[in-house]
Design a protein around this motif. Sequence first.
Motif, PDB file in Angstrom:
ATOM      1  N   CYS A  98       7.423  -1.810  -7.310  1.00 51.25           N
ATOM      2  CA  CYS A  98       6.776  -0.535  -7.646  1.00 51.25           C
ATOM      3  C   CYS A  98       6.478  -0.407  -9.136  1.00 51.25           C
ATOM      4  CB  CYS A  98       7.653   0.618  -7.194  1.00 51.25           C
ATOM      5  SG  CYS A  98       8.446   0.327  -5.611  1.00 51.25           S
TER       6      CYS A  98
ATOM      7  N   ASP B 260      -5.375   1.141  -3.115  1.00 52.79           N
ATOM      8  CA  ASP B 260      -6.554   1.364  -2.260  1.00 52.79           C
ATOM      9  C   ASP B 260      -7.764   0.598  -2.795  1.00 52.79           C
ATOM     10  OD1 ASP B 260      -5.113   3.095  -0.657  1.00 52.79           O
ATOM     11  OD2 ASP B 260      -5.723   4.869  -1.775  1.00 52.79           O
ATOM     12  N   ASP B 261      -7.937   0.674  -4.121  1.00 55.50           N
ATOM     13  CA  ASP B 261      -9.060  -0.036  -4.740  1.00 55.50           C
ATOM     14  C   ASP B 261      -8.918  -1.544  -4.567  1.00 55.50           C
ATOM     15  OD1 ASP B 261     -10.118   2.302  -5.592  1.00 55.50           O
ATOM     16  OD2 ASP B 261      -9.357   2.173  -7.646  1.00 55.50           O
TER      17      ASP B 261
ATOM     18  N   GLU C 208       3.999  -2.740   3.821  1.00 55.19           N
ATOM     19  CA  GLU C 208       4.734  -1.613   3.251  1.00 55.19           C
ATOM     20  C   GLU C 208       5.688  -2.124   2.182  1.00 55.19           C
ATOM     21  OE1 GLU C 208       3.707   1.250   3.804  1.00 55.19           O
ATOM     22  OE2 GLU C 208       2.605   1.070   5.683  1.00 55.19           O
TER      23      GLU C 208
ATOM     24  N   MET D 221       0.106   2.838  -4.145  1.00 58.03           N
ATOM     25  CA  MET D 221      -1.073   3.693  -3.925  1.00 58.03           C
ATOM     26  C   MET D 221      -1.397   4.450  -5.207  1.00 58.03           C
ATOM     27  SD  MET D 221      -2.195   6.978  -3.425  1.00 58.03           S
ATOM     28  CE  MET D 221      -0.829   8.001  -2.920  1.00 58.03           C
ATOM     29  N   LEU D 222      -0.369   4.981  -5.872  1.00 55.54           N
ATOM     30  CA  LEU D 222      -0.594   5.754  -7.101  1.00 55.54           C
ATOM     31  C   LEU D 222      -1.251   4.905  -8.182  1.00 55.54           C
ATOM     32  CD1 LEU D 222       2.816   7.666  -7.409  1.00 55.54           C
ATOM     33  CD2 LEU D 222       0.619   8.648  -6.754  1.00 55.54           C
ATOM     34  N   ASN D 223      -1.015   3.603  -8.127  1.00 55.53           N
ATOM     35  CA  ASN D 223      -1.528   2.725  -9.167  1.00 55.53           C
ATOM     36  C   ASN D 223      -2.698   1.850  -8.724  1.00 55.53           C
ATOM     37  OD1 ASN D 223      -0.024   3.215 -11.685  1.00 55.53           O
ATOM     38  ND2 ASN D 223       1.751   2.786 -10.404  1.00 55.53           N
TER      39      ASN D 223
ATOM     40  N   GLN E 211       1.741 -10.116  -2.117  1.00 53.37           N
ATOM     41  CA  GLN E 211       2.566 -11.296  -1.903  1.00 53.37           C
ATOM     42  C   GLN E 211       1.722 -12.337  -1.195  1.00 53.37           C
ATOM     43  OE1 GLN E 211       6.188 -10.676   0.427  1.00 53.37           O
ATOM     44  NE2 GLN E 211       7.003 -12.581  -0.386  1.00 53.37           N
TER      45      GLN E 211
ATOM     46  N   GLN F  92       0.816  -1.222   0.000  1.00 53.58           N
ATOM     47  CA  GLN F  92       0.000   0.000   0.000  1.00 53.58           C
ATOM     48  C   GLN F  92       0.844   1.264   0.000  1.00 53.58           C
ATOM     49  OE1 GLN F  92      -2.136   0.436   3.700  1.00 53.58           O
ATOM     50  NE2 GLN F  92      -0.335   0.055   4.943  1.00 53.58           N
ATOM     51  N   THR F  93       2.160   1.146  -0.133  1.00 52.04           N
ATOM     52  CA  THR F  93       3.023   2.332  -0.069  1.00 52.04           C
ATOM     53  C   THR F  93       2.966   3.120  -1.380  1.00 52.04           C
ATOM     54  OG1 THR F  93       4.409   0.894   1.264  1.00 52.04           O
ATOM     55  CG2 THR F  93       5.298   3.049   0.789  1.00 52.04           C
ATOM     56  N   GLY F  94       3.484   4.357  -1.343  1.00 48.06           N
ATOM     57  CA  GLY F  94       3.448   5.340  -2.427  1.00 48.06           C
ATOM     58  C   GLY F  94       3.178   4.834  -3.834  1.00 48.06           C
ATOM     59  N   PRO F  95       4.154   4.220  -4.505  1.00 50.89           N
ATOM     60  CA  PRO F  95       3.950   3.840  -5.902  1.00 50.89           C
ATOM     61  C   PRO F  95       2.770   2.887  -6.117  1.00 50.89           C
ATOM     62  CG  PRO F  95       6.265   3.738  -5.344  1.00 50.89           C
ATOM     63  CD  PRO F  95       5.531   3.976  -4.069  1.00 50.89           C
TER      64      PRO F  95
ATOM     65  N   GLU G 102       1.654  -9.614  -9.496  1.00 59.17           N
ATOM     66  CA  GLU G 102       1.874  -8.217  -9.860  1.00 59.17           C
ATOM     67  C   GLU G 102       0.905  -7.726 -10.926  1.00 59.17           C
ATOM     68  OE1 GLU G 102       6.113  -9.243 -10.651  1.00 59.17           O
ATOM     69  OE2 GLU G 102       6.525  -7.801  -9.061  1.00 59.17           O
TER      70      GLU G 102
END
Lengths: 451, 171
Positions: free
Chosen positions: B133, B99-100, B128, B94-96, B140, B89-92, B147
């Motif tokens: 990314c 959350d969904d 995390e 989250m951007l992709n 995992q 759920q970390t930055g990259p 992926e």
Amino acid sequence: MGRKLLLEHINVPGIETLEVYRKMGGYSAAEKAIKTMQPDDITEEVKKSGLRGRGGAGFPAGMKWSFIDKKSEKPRYLVCNADESEPGTFKDRYLMEKIPHSLIEGMLVSSFALGAKTSYIYIRGEYFYVLRILEKAIEEAYAAGLLGKNIFGTDYSLDVHVQIGAGAYICGEETALLESLEGKRGNPRMKPPFPAISGLYASPTVVNNVETIAAVPHIINITGDEYAKIGVGRSTGTKLISASGHINKPGTYEIELGLTVEEFIYSDEYCGGIKGGRKIKAMIAGGSSVPILPAHLITKTANGEDRLMTYESLSDGGFVSGTMLGSGGFVIMDETACIVRHTWTLARFYHHESCGQCSPCREGTGWMEKVLHRIEHGHGSMKDIDLLVDIAKKIEGNTICPLGDASAWPIASAIRHFREEFEYHILHPEKVKDPKHFAHEPFVSSKLENV
Amino acid sequence: MSKEIVFSAETLAVVNKLIKRYPEGRQKSALLPVLHVAQAEFDGWLSSDVMDYVASILEIKPIEVYEVASFYSMYNLKPVGKCLLEVCQTGPCMLNGADDLVAHFEKKLNIKVGETSEDGMFTLKTVECLGSCGTAPMLQCGADYHENLDETKADALIEKLRAENKRSRYC
């Protein structure tokens, strides 16, 4: 096409096997080094090459090697840092997965140079499947006499083992990694003494990143002077960049240091431009710990010069208008990204990963996460923004290890460059209710409009 | 009811090989890999009895095992479902769309993050950065990375894991 060293043979079928790796010239550097060179000559070549630590700090590798305590009667160790956990970074994983022998050969040459007879690769726990690939490669190397006793018929012997971690970002910090390798919690040690004097089992130890170690055989093959000719100024050689976020072609790329940021983002050879042809909003150049840059500072420095993929150019302007090359974890955000939400995920990350030894980091990362959570979810107040800046300032420089700084910089820089967006969240709570608030209707700041 | 906490002869051989990687007297260095082995052998989590057993094997004090097991995020100190779904759920990610993806699993499995499905099959966990990314969003499950996920791929994965009905393990 830029020059390729580490990934030159990446597309050769079977390059993960010893047979194909050797066919492509693999282990010739190790043979040359062990049969014809003195350990100190190898260190000299690495010094001449200008190779800088590829894990993030960028410290000259040859100099780090020369600090090793040669007067000590204890065994010396080389430890490879394969704990790659910096958000945005996945280059070491790629290299180990695709060309595992490049790391093993690097371990062999580097261990010989340092006088190490046992070396360890510490890999993050989540990379279990990469561990299996490395173990297979090591097995092949033992069977071929490239590891073990009397390598290349000389009296040099080396054992290499892979140690698996278990989920802790902090173990990428070299002394935390050594603690973990000793079977303990990953709490960073006070320094000095540095690992070169007292590292693994209180013995002289060098800890190097995967990419740094894998670069060494190439330096031996082409000589340090030749390697130093690649790149610009003190940024020599090639560097692996792992690119992700809102780009057309995410992945790991090898670049010659000195490439322009513009070419890296927009050319088809690398990132291939921004997804959906949208506008770029922000860039993280070197993993989540480095300062974020807004659109107008990405391809140009504040002085209007072309921004280059080098240690120096990326940090041009200091923390006011620059960032850092760091680990090469390159993350691009387009206009639909919410900087506040992104910054909150990073704050959560650092809070989760703080080892808890130093109170400014243990408490501060938690406070920052909480404050960012409430701003992002529409419950913030204006004074929260300055509160974040204040907490970040009080963590920075006040902890045993750099995790404290790493947690403070992304937040401080996000506020520096995107303050209006934080204010917007506070002033318009109703607009940020939907977690994807800017995905539908991008937030346009005055700065963004000027690009 | 619970099975006796002893490694099989085969596992014990693996553990002894791990211990031999370190200098004499430094067998504690094998603690992290041995805990992974123990977790895989004893239903995917580390009970205090299992940790005490590992301490006895490595000839260290139980507290030395507890403090390590509680530090690292991959050791489970409570029972988990057969398949532990660890969604980054970390930055990259989250951007992709991480959350969904999390929301989709919550709905599909009718559980919240941190919970286990009623049939004991799935535990949903957010984690995390897993170093994936460029292939976000991802999760995992055991040693496998899944992926470039979307809802269709996520559903197919759930069906596949359900059909296999095997406990996921890192090693």
